[in-house]
Design a protein around this motif. Structure first.
Motif, PDB file in Angstrom:
ATOM      1  N   LEU A  42       0.799  -1.135  -0.082  1.00 36.64           N
ATOM      2  CA  LEU A  42       0.103   0.019   0.049  1.00 36.64           C
ATOM      3  C   LEU A  42       0.728   1.191  -0.124  1.00 36.64           C
ATOM      4  CD1 LEU A  42      -2.797   1.285   0.151  1.00 36.64           C
ATOM      5  CD2 LEU A  42      -2.470   1.128   2.909  1.00 36.64           C
ATOM      6  N   LEU A  43       1.815   1.231   0.673  1.00 39.61           N
ATOM      7  CA  LEU A  43       2.699   2.459   0.906  1.00 39.61           C
ATOM      8  C   LEU A  43       3.471   2.606  -0.413  1.00 39.61           C
ATOM      9  CD1 LEU A  43       4.379   2.153   4.347  1.00 39.61           C
ATOM     10  CD2 LEU A  43       2.929   3.793   3.712  1.00 39.61           C
ATOM     11  N   ILE A  44       3.802   1.542  -1.027  1.00 46.64           N
ATOM     12  CA  ILE A  44       4.404   1.717  -2.288  1.00 46.64           C
ATOM     13  C   ILE A  44       3.607   2.292  -3.348  1.00 46.64           C
ATOM     14  CG2 ILE A  44       5.447   0.501  -4.423  1.00 46.64           C
ATOM     15  CD1 ILE A  44       6.649  -1.346  -2.132  1.00 46.64           C
ATOM     16  N   GLY A  45       2.283   1.880  -3.447  1.00 46.47           N
ATOM     17  CA  GLY A  45       1.371   2.132  -4.332  1.00 46.47           C
ATOM     18  C   GLY A  45       1.009   3.740  -4.089  1.00 46.47           C
ATOM     19  N   VAL A  46       0.848   4.049  -3.070  1.00 43.27           N
ATOM     20  CA  VAL A  46       0.401   5.478  -2.625  1.00 43.27           C
ATOM     21  C   VAL A  46       1.611   6.408  -3.035  1.00 43.27           C
ATOM     22  CG1 VAL A  46      -0.158   7.035  -0.709  1.00 43.27           C
ATOM     23  CG2 VAL A  46      -1.276   4.875  -0.769  1.00 43.27           C
ATOM     24  N   ILE A  47       2.793   5.864  -2.639  1.00 44.59           N
ATOM     25  CA  ILE A  47       3.901   7.021  -3.142  1.00 44.59           C
ATOM     26  C   ILE A  47       4.012   7.090  -4.541  1.00 44.59           C
ATOM     27  CG2 ILE A  47       6.464   7.142  -3.097  1.00 44.59           C
ATOM     28  CD1 ILE A  47       6.323   5.951  -0.140  1.00 44.59           C
ATOM     29  N   ILE A  48       3.961   5.848  -5.106  1.00 47.31           N
ATOM     30  CA  ILE A  48       4.049   6.068  -6.739  1.00 47.31           C
ATOM     31  C   ILE A  48       2.820   7.022  -7.234  1.00 47.31           C
ATOM     32  CG2 ILE A  48       3.953   4.724  -9.124  1.00 47.31           C
ATOM     33  CD1 ILE A  48       5.770   2.591  -7.235  1.00 47.31           C
ATOM     34  N   ALA A  49       1.873   6.811  -6.765  1.00 44.78           N
ATOM     35  CA  ALA A  49       0.358   7.328  -7.157  1.00 44.78           C
ATOM     36  C   ALA A  49       0.587   8.833  -7.013  1.00 44.78           C
ATOM     37  CB  ALA A  49      -0.698   6.708  -6.623  1.00 44.78           C
ATOM     38  N   ALA A  50       1.056   9.127  -5.866  1.00 45.60           N
ATOM     39  CA  ALA A  50       1.266  10.675  -5.405  1.00 45.60           C
ATOM     40  C   ALA A  50       2.624  11.187  -6.572  1.00 45.60           C
ATOM     41  CB  ALA A  50       1.783  10.730  -3.853  1.00 45.60           C
ATOM     42  N   GLU A  51       3.476  10.571  -6.729  1.00 45.32           N
ATOM     43  CA  GLU A  51       4.511  10.957  -7.706  1.00 45.32           C
ATOM     44  C   GLU A  51       3.539  11.191  -9.028  1.00 45.32           C
ATOM     45  OE1 GLU A  51       7.654  12.837  -8.263  1.00 45.32           O
ATOM     46  OE2 GLU A  51       7.880  11.618  -6.646  1.00 45.32           O
ATOM     47  N   LEU A  52       2.876  10.566  -9.311  1.00 46.37           N
ATOM     48  CA  LEU A  52       2.145  10.615 -10.722  1.00 46.37           C
ATOM     49  C   LEU A  52       1.188  11.730 -10.587  1.00 46.37           C
ATOM     50  CD1 LEU A  52       1.487   6.757 -11.493  1.00 46.37           C
ATOM     51  CD2 LEU A  52       3.010   8.276 -12.883  1.00 46.37           C
ATOM     52  N   VAL A  53       0.651  11.997  -9.433  1.00 46.67           N
ATOM     53  CA  VAL A  53      -0.106  13.226  -9.361  1.00 46.67           C
ATOM     54  C   VAL A  53       0.632  14.446  -9.390  1.00 46.67           C
ATOM     55  CG1 VAL A  53      -1.807  14.315  -7.830  1.00 46.67           C
ATOM     56  CG2 VAL A  53      -1.982  11.863  -8.195  1.00 46.67           C
ATOM     57  N   ASN A  54       1.742  14.383  -8.436  1.00 46.86           N
ATOM     58  CA  ASN A  54       2.683  15.584  -8.767  1.00 46.86           C
ATOM     59  C   ASN A  54       3.329  15.931 -10.137  1.00 46.86           C
ATOM     60  OD1 ASN A  54       4.491  17.410  -7.750  1.00 46.86           O
ATOM     61  ND2 ASN A  54       6.168  15.996  -7.809  1.00 46.86           N
ATOM     62  N   THR A  55       3.490  14.873 -11.026  1.00 47.18           N
ATOM     63  CA  THR A  55       3.911  15.004 -12.431  1.00 47.18           C
ATOM     64  C   THR A  55       2.788  15.594 -13.089  1.00 47.18           C
ATOM     65  OG1 THR A  55       5.367  13.177 -12.281  1.00 47.18           O
ATOM     66  CG2 THR A  55       4.755  13.799 -14.382  1.00 47.18           C
ATOM     67  N   ALA A  56       1.603  15.013 -13.057  1.00 50.77           N
ATOM     68  CA  ALA A  56       0.357  15.524 -13.720  1.00 50.77           C
ATOM     69  C   ALA A  56       0.272  16.938 -13.497  1.00 50.77           C
ATOM     70  CB  ALA A  56      -0.867  14.780 -13.331  1.00 50.77           C
ATOM     71  N   LEU A  57       0.240  17.506 -12.133  1.00 48.34           N
ATOM     72  CA  LEU A  57      -0.100  18.868 -11.939  1.00 48.34           C
ATOM     73  C   LEU A  57       1.044  19.890 -12.510  1.00 48.34           C
ATOM     74  CD1 LEU A  57      -1.500  20.597  -9.476  1.00 48.34           C
ATOM     75  CD2 LEU A  57       0.501  20.781  -8.851  1.00 48.34           C
ATOM     76  N   GLU A  58       2.375  19.257 -12.261  1.00 49.61           N
ATOM     77  CA  GLU A  58       3.328  20.018 -12.695  1.00 49.61           C
ATOM     78  C   GLU A  58       3.425  20.277 -14.448  1.00 49.61           C
ATOM     79  OE1 GLU A  58       7.006  18.153 -11.532  1.00 49.61           O
ATOM     80  OE2 GLU A  58       7.086  18.994  -9.663  1.00 49.61           O
ATOM     81  N   ASN A  59       3.010  19.075 -15.158  1.00 53.27           N
ATOM     82  CA  ASN A  59       2.703  19.371 -16.393  1.00 53.27           C
ATOM     83  C   ASN A  59       1.611  20.161 -16.726  1.00 53.27           C
ATOM     84  OD1 ASN A  59       4.764  17.679 -17.201  1.00 53.27           O
ATOM     85  ND2 ASN A  59       3.756  15.841 -17.151  1.00 53.27           N
ATOM     86  N   ALA A  60       0.589  20.144 -16.173  1.00 54.07           N
ATOM     87  CA  ALA A  60      -0.818  20.841 -16.397  1.00 54.07           C
ATOM     88  C   ALA A  60      -0.233  22.301 -15.939  1.00 54.07           C
ATOM     89  CB  ALA A  60      -1.864  20.547 -15.380  1.00 54.07           C
ATOM     90  N   CYS A  61       0.476  22.620 -14.877  1.00 56.45           N
ATOM     91  CA  CYS A  61       1.052  23.994 -14.665  1.00 56.45           C
ATOM     92  C   CYS A  61       1.784  24.782 -15.699  1.00 56.45           C
ATOM     93  CB  CYS A  61       1.607  24.122 -13.286  1.00 56.45           C
ATOM     94  SG  CYS A  61       0.636  24.090 -12.008  1.00 56.45           S
TER      95      CYS A  61
END
Length: 149
Positions: A54-73
């Motif tokens: 679960l921790l692995i999945g949450v951290i990877i998902a959070a990193e993907l959300v971070n990437t998405a936000l950076e790209n959108a910005c």
């Protein structure tokens, strides 16, 4: 059904594009690989395995959300904007907080001097696996630093 297949295709493209462009995501994937590999040296319960995964999945998902936000910005403007900076920084901080707590939980789950010694003996008594492990570390470092935006 066709719509669902397109959604899966888009998700995989998003994942692989993020892997290509984000060194932090590659770092987290490599860390996840080694965490899972070394977990086999422990007698984890199902709940402990679930927590690790679960921790692995949450951290990877959070990193993907971070990437998405950076790209959108970045798509909105490349110019400095204090609100965009604050949003990017907050997303990066979310990944950092998750990572710090994952390290704390890992310390709780994995810190066992006797187990460390058993792992050491495992590799010392199987030199070919030790060499394979060192090669995998080198390959991991190359993978983490390989791609550029």
């Amino acid at each position: 059904m066709r719509k669902q297949l397109k959604s899966f295709k888009a998700a995989f493209e998003g994942f692989f594009n993020s892997v290509k462009s984000e060194g932090h995501l590659r770092f987290h994937l490599v860390a996840a690989f080694y965490v899972i590999m070394f977990s086999f040296f422990y007698d984890f319960t199902a709940a402990q395995w679930a927590l690790v995964l679960l921790l692995i999945g949450v951290i990877i998902a959070a990193e993907l959300v971070n990437t998405a936000l950076e790209n959108a910005c970045d798509a909105v403007t490349e110019d400095y904007n204090p609100f965009i900076k604050a949003a990017k920084d907050a997303c990066a901080a979310a990944v950092l907080v998750l990572s710090v707590f994952a390290v704390i939980i890992a310390f709780i789950l994995y810190f066992d001097l006797d187990r460390f010694y058993a792992i050491y003996l495992f590799f010392i008594n199987r030199v070919w696996l030790l060499i394979l492990f060192v090669v995998s570390l080198i390959m991991s470092l190359v993978f983490i630093g390989k791609f550029k935006k």
